[in-house]
Scaffold this motif. Structure first.
Motif, PDB file in Angstrom:
ATOM      1  N   ILE A  44      49.420 -36.977 -21.746  1.00  0.00           N
ATOM      2  CA  ILE A  44      49.939 -38.350 -21.745  1.00  0.00           C
ATOM      3  C   ILE A  44      50.620 -38.668 -20.416  1.00  0.00           C
ATOM      4  N   LEU A  53      56.751 -41.870 -22.621  1.00  0.00           N
ATOM      5  CA  LEU A  53      55.664 -41.706 -23.594  1.00  0.00           C
ATOM      6  C   LEU A  53      55.329 -40.233 -23.805  1.00  0.00           C
ATOM      7  N   VAL A  57      55.811 -37.733 -27.746  1.00  0.00           N
ATOM      8  CA  VAL A  57      54.745 -37.042 -28.484  1.00  0.00           C
ATOM      9  C   VAL A  57      55.280 -35.918 -29.371  1.00  0.00           C
ATOM     10  N   LEU A  60      57.002 -37.383 -32.465  1.00  0.00           N
ATOM     11  CA  LEU A  60      56.036 -37.954 -33.407  1.00  0.00           C
ATOM     12  C   LEU A  60      55.311 -36.859 -34.181  1.00  0.00           C
ATOM     13  N   ALA A 120      47.187 -42.420 -30.120  1.00  0.00           N
ATOM     14  CA  ALA A 120      48.380 -42.519 -30.960  1.00  0.00           C
ATOM     15  C   ALA A 120      48.003 -42.768 -32.420  1.00  0.00           C
ATOM     16  N   THR A 121      47.007 -43.609 -32.645  1.00  0.00           N
ATOM     17  CA  THR A 121      46.578 -43.913 -34.014  1.00  0.00           C
ATOM     18  C   THR A 121      46.001 -42.688 -34.699  1.00  0.00           C
TER      19      THR A 121
END
Length: 443
Positions: A44, A53, A57, A60, A120-121
Motif C-alpha cells: 500500500i 493508509l 492495514v 483493519l 480494501a473491499t
C-alpha cells in the motif's frame, strides 16, 4: 446436569491431529506470505505513497477478523457439524486473495486508486469471513480430540504454523528482491500464493473426522445474542476475569509495531537486522510451544497465561532499559547494542507463544460445550477495537517519544499479570469446591 461427552477412537484422533497440523501449516503460510503488518503495508505504501493508509492495514486485519465473531457464534450454535461452514467460508477467503492478486497485477500501474478500493473491499470481506470461520475452526478443534489432549493439539498446530511462517519468510525475501520480480508483479505473486495456500488449508482440514456434539444446540438471533453478552459476563466470574486478562494483554499489541522502529531509530540498527530479529522471535516461538503445551497439561492453562503475561511485562521494560543505556552512553550507540536488542524479540516470541496457547486452552477449559462458540466469539469481538491502539501509539510517538509507549505497554501487561494470578486462585477455589462436592457459584 452434566453434558454428555464425545467418545473418541484413538486412530481417528491421530488422523485428526495430523490434519489439524497440516491445516495450521497452510493457513499460517498463507497469512505470512501476504502478512498485513509487513507485506501488505509495503504494498500500500508503494502503491499510494501514503504512510497513513499503510498503517491502517494491520488494524483493519484484526478488527475485521475479531468484530463479527460473537454475532456469528449465535447463528452457528445451531450447527451439529462445523466443517461444512469452515469449508464455505475459507473458500471465500481463498478466492478473494486470488482476485486481489489479479487486480494488483493488471490494474496497479494504470488505475492505482481503483486497486486501493478493490483491495480494501476484498480484504475486509476476507477478514470478516475468516473471523466467522475462526469460530467454527476452534469448535472443531475442541471436538476432535479428548479434553486432556487439547493443549497438545494446540501446541502441535502452533509449531506447524511457526515452521510455515519461517519458510514463508524466506519466500518473501526472495520474491521481494528486486532481482527476482518488480512492482506490482511481486506483490501479486505473493497474494496468489496465499490464495492457493488457503485452498490447501481447506483440503487438509477436510480430512478431519468431526464428531457430532451429543447435545442439541440452539441458534440465537442477533438481538438474542447481544442480550446474551452481559449474562455470560455476570454468570461466569472466571470468564469475566479472562476477558480482563485479554484486554490488558493488548499492551503487547500497543507496543508490537514499535520494537523494530526503536531498534532502527534509537539504536541505529541497520535494516538488514530486521530479518534477524523476526527470525529470532519466530524460532523461539516455535521452540517454546512444546514446553508450553506440556506446562499447560501439568500446571493448567491459567499458569501458562500467567507466564505469558510476566514475559509480556519484561519485553517492553527491557526496551526502556536499552533507552536508558543509550542515554547514559551518549553519542552513536555501538553496533553490538543493536544485536543485543534481539533479546527483546526473543522475549516477544516466548510471550506470544505462551499467551496464544494459554488463551485458547483456558477458554476450552471453562466454556460449557453448548455455549463454546459464544464464549470464543464474545471475547474476540470485545477485543476488536483495541487493535487500533497501535495507530494511536504511532500518532503519539512524534509527541512523547518511544519510552512512554513502552512504559504504558508494560503497565498494561502488569495489570494482565495481576488478573492472571486471580484466575489461578479462582481455578484453585473451583477445583477445591469440586473435590469436596460444593456447587460452583457463578461458573
Amino acid at each position: 446436569m452434566s453434558t454428555p461427552s464425545i467418545v473418541h477412537d484413538p486412530k481417528i484422533v491421530k488422523r485428526n491431529i495430523a490434519a489439524g497440523a497440516a491445516n495450521s501449516f497452510f493457513v499460517e503460510a498463507a497469512m505470512t506470505t501476504s502478512d498485513p503488518g509487513t507485506v501488505l503495508t509495503l504494498f500500500i505504501r508503494e502503491l499510494t505513497g501514503s504512510t497513513f493508509l499503510a498503517g491502517v492495514v494491520p488494524s483493519l486485519r484484526y478488527f475485521g477478523w475479531l468484530a463479527p465473531q460473537f454475532l456469528a457464534a449465535g447463528r452457528m450454535q445451531r450447527l451439529r457439524r462445523f466443517l461444512p461452514a469452515v469449508q464455505a467460508l475459507e473458500a471465500v477467503r481463498s478466492i478473494g486473495y486470488i482476485l486481489a492478486a489479479a487486480a494488483i497485477a493488471f490494474l496497479s500501474r494504470s488505475h492505482p486508486e481503483l486497486v486501493v478500493i478493490l483491495f480494501a473491499t476484498v480484504f475486509m470481506a476476507t477478514r470478516i469471513t475468516a473471523g466467522c470461520s475462526a469460530v467454527a475452526r476452534n469448535e472443531i478443534i475442541a471436538r476432535i480430540v479428548p479434553e486432556d489432549q487439547r493443549a497438545g493439539i494446540l501446541s502441535i498446530r502452533r509449531i506447524a504454523g511457526g515452521i510455515a511462517g519461517l519458510l514463508a519468510g524466506f519466500l518473501i525475501s526472495y520474491v521481494l528482491d528486486e532481482r527476482t520480480a518488480s512492482f506490482p508483479g511481486n506483490y501479486a505473486l505473493l497474494m496468489l500464493i496465499s490464495g492457493i495456500s488457503f485452498a490447501l488449508a481447506i483440503a487438509s482440514l477436510s480430512a478431519v473426522v468431526e464428531p457430532d456434539l451429543p447435545i442439541r444446540q440452539q441458534s440465537r438471533s442477533m438481538g438474542e445474542q447481544i442480550r446474551q453478552a452481559p449474562l455470560l459476563l455476570r454468570q461466569d466470574r472466571r470468564y469475566a476475569l479472562y476477558i480482563g486478562v485479554r484486554m490488558c494483554s493488548a499492551g503487547m499489541t500497543l507496543a508490537m509495531p514499535f520494537f523494530i522502529l526503536f531498534a532502527t531509530d534509537v539504536l541505529g540498527a541497520p535494516a538488514s537486522l530486521a530479518g534477524f530479529f523476526i527470525s529470532a522471535r519466530t524460532l523461539f516461538r516455535i521452540l517454546s510451544n512444546a514446553y508450553w503445551g506440556r506446562r499447560c497439561q501439568e500446571a493448567g492453562s491459567a499458569a501458562v497465561l500467567t507466564a505469558g503475561a510476566a514475559l509480556g511485562v519484561l519485553a517492553p521494560l527491557l526496551v526502556v532499559v536499552f533507552a536508558a543505556v543509550v542515554g547514559f552512553m551518549g553519542g552513536d550507540p555501538p553496533l553490538w547494542l543493536a544485536w543485543a536488542f534481539g533479546l527483546v524479540f526473543i522475549l516477544q516470541g516466548l510471550a506470544g507463544a505462551a499467551q496464544g496457547l494459554g488463551q485458547i486452552a483456558y477458554l476450552y477449559d471453562i466454556a460449557p460445550p453448548e455455549d463454546r462458540p459464544s464464549y470464543y466469539g464474545l471475547a474476540n469481538t470485545l477485543l476488536g477495537p483495541l487493535y487500533f491502539l497501535p495507530a494511536a501509539g504511532g500518532a503519539l510517538i512524534a509527541l512523547v517519544g518511544y519510552v512512554p509507549i513502552f512504559v504504558t505497554a508494560a503497565l498494561m501487561m502488569a495489570a494482565a499479570l495481576v488478573l492472571c494470578t486471580r484466575l489461578e486462585a479462582q481455578d484453585a477455589d473451583t477445583g477445591e469446591a469440586r473435590r469436596i462436592g460444593v456447587p460452583e457459584q457463578g461458573a
